[in-house]
Design an enzyme around this catalytic site. Structure first.
Site, PDB file in Angstrom:
ATOM      1  N   ASP A 265       7.078 -21.356  21.722  1.00  0.00           N
ATOM      2  CA  ASP A 265       6.112 -21.859  20.750  1.00  0.00           C
ATOM      3  C   ASP A 265       6.634 -23.079  19.998  1.00  0.00           C
ATOM      4  OD1 ASP A 265       4.482 -19.724  21.438  1.00  0.00           O
ATOM      5  OD2 ASP A 265       5.229 -18.452  19.815  1.00  0.00           O
ATOM      6  N   LYS A 266       5.712 -23.832  19.464  1.00  0.00           N
ATOM      7  CA  LYS A 266       6.047 -25.042  18.695  1.00  0.00           C
ATOM      8  C   LYS A 266       7.103 -24.759  17.630  1.00  0.00           C
ATOM      9  CE  LYS A 266       4.050 -28.197  15.276  1.00  0.00           C
ATOM     10  NZ  LYS A 266       2.826 -28.570  14.522  1.00  0.00           N
TER      11      LYS A 266
END
Length: 305
Positions: free
Chosen positions: A138-139
């Protein structure tokens, strides 16, 4: 565009279609074949089958390989922390806040943009938006991931993900004090029908298994190590929240009231191990926790002393 047509022999009756085609196209993995089925690139008797379709004698299979699209994502001179690189792979320590690959409305500033500037050659299997990307984080999750520089390397790494032989260890800080030193969460995951941004525990969803181990306990928090048996979207975040111990700072699954001012969940992909696709040697990479993560841990340790 290349089309291939096959008629199934009696001896292959009952074989799964993805396995059958992976044995014919030896340079393609079963995961690649499954992806091609999802894109309607494979037909059985003029209908799109499921990946687990069992063949029948005299089935007509049509396989269509599209020409690779010209990459339209721009290369950008963005600093990235490269841990290892050769002709087949690049191993990167991704920083928190960096998106792995472009998506509609967000075509710049991603890891893919940076990689295209750095090395030019990336596998084409995942198309123009995700070249070379074998797996994602994820970011707002930092840590190690491996990127493929050619299709053969991509297929071999994807197979390791699929058979769970790739080692992936994460460190996470969760809310609350876990009583058990170890545990296994085996709960199926799927997209939340009410909120498409979220993943939920859904009966009939994809099987997801997370092994966790307590590393250190604090006042109201626990530092854990998570080992992924499967690698579903938001897996650790959803699994830990499902047992009442969401990740600190998690904007989707965490507590509304947060003690620390954070940009996202406190989660770091610390260790990654895999068999090199051409050298056939096991390689392992371990990274330090990012500075913000270490600062929180040290603060919590001081409160315990």
């Amino acid at each position: 565009m290349e089309k291939n047509v096959f008629i199934v022999d009696e001896k292959d009756r009952g074989e799964r279609i993805d396995k059958y085609l992976a044995e014919i196209f030896v340079d393609k993995s079963r995961s690649f074949i499954q992806g091609l089925i999802e894109k309607d690139g494979i037909k059985v008797n003029n209908k799109t089958p499921k990946s687990n379709y069992k063949l029948r004698a005299l089935d007509e299979i049509e396989v269509t390989f599209s020409e690779p699209e010209v990459l339209k994502v721009e290369a950008e001179e963005i600093p990235i922390n490269i841990l290892y690189e050769d002709k087949d792979v690049v191993v990167v320590n991704k920083s928190q806040g960096m998106v792995v690959h472009p998506a509609p409305g967000n075509y710049n500033g991603t890891l893919v943009n940076a990689l295209l500037y750095h090395c030019k050659d990336l596998s084409s299997i995942n198309g123009i938006i995700r070249p070379g990307i074998v797996h994602r984080i994820d970011k707002d999750t930092s840590g190690v991931l491996v990127v493929a520089k050619n299709d053969e390397a991509h297929n071999k790494l994807s197979d390791q993900l699929k058979d769970h032989s790739m080692k992936r260890e994460y460190y996470a800080l969760v809310e609350g004090r876990l009583k058990n030193d170890k545990g296994i969460i085996d709960k199926p995951l799927a997209r939340n029908k009410r909120d498409r941004l979220k993943i939920g525990i859904v009966e009939g969803g994809k099987r997801a298994v997370t092994h966790y181990e307590v590393l250190e306990r604090f006042n109201g928090y626990t530092l854990i190590k998570c080992i992924l048996e499967t690698g579903r979207t938001h897996q650790i975040r959803v699994h830990m929240a499902s047992i009442g111990f969401p990740l600190v700072g998690d904007p989707l699954y965490g507590f509304k009231k947060q003690r620390f001012k954070l940009k996202g969940q406190v989660l770091h992909a610390k260790t990654l191990g895999f068999v090199h696709p051409s050298k056939n040697e096991y390689m392992e990479f371990t990274t330090e926790l990012p500075e913000y993560f270490q600062e929180i841990i040290e603060k919590l340790r001081n409160e315990v002393r």
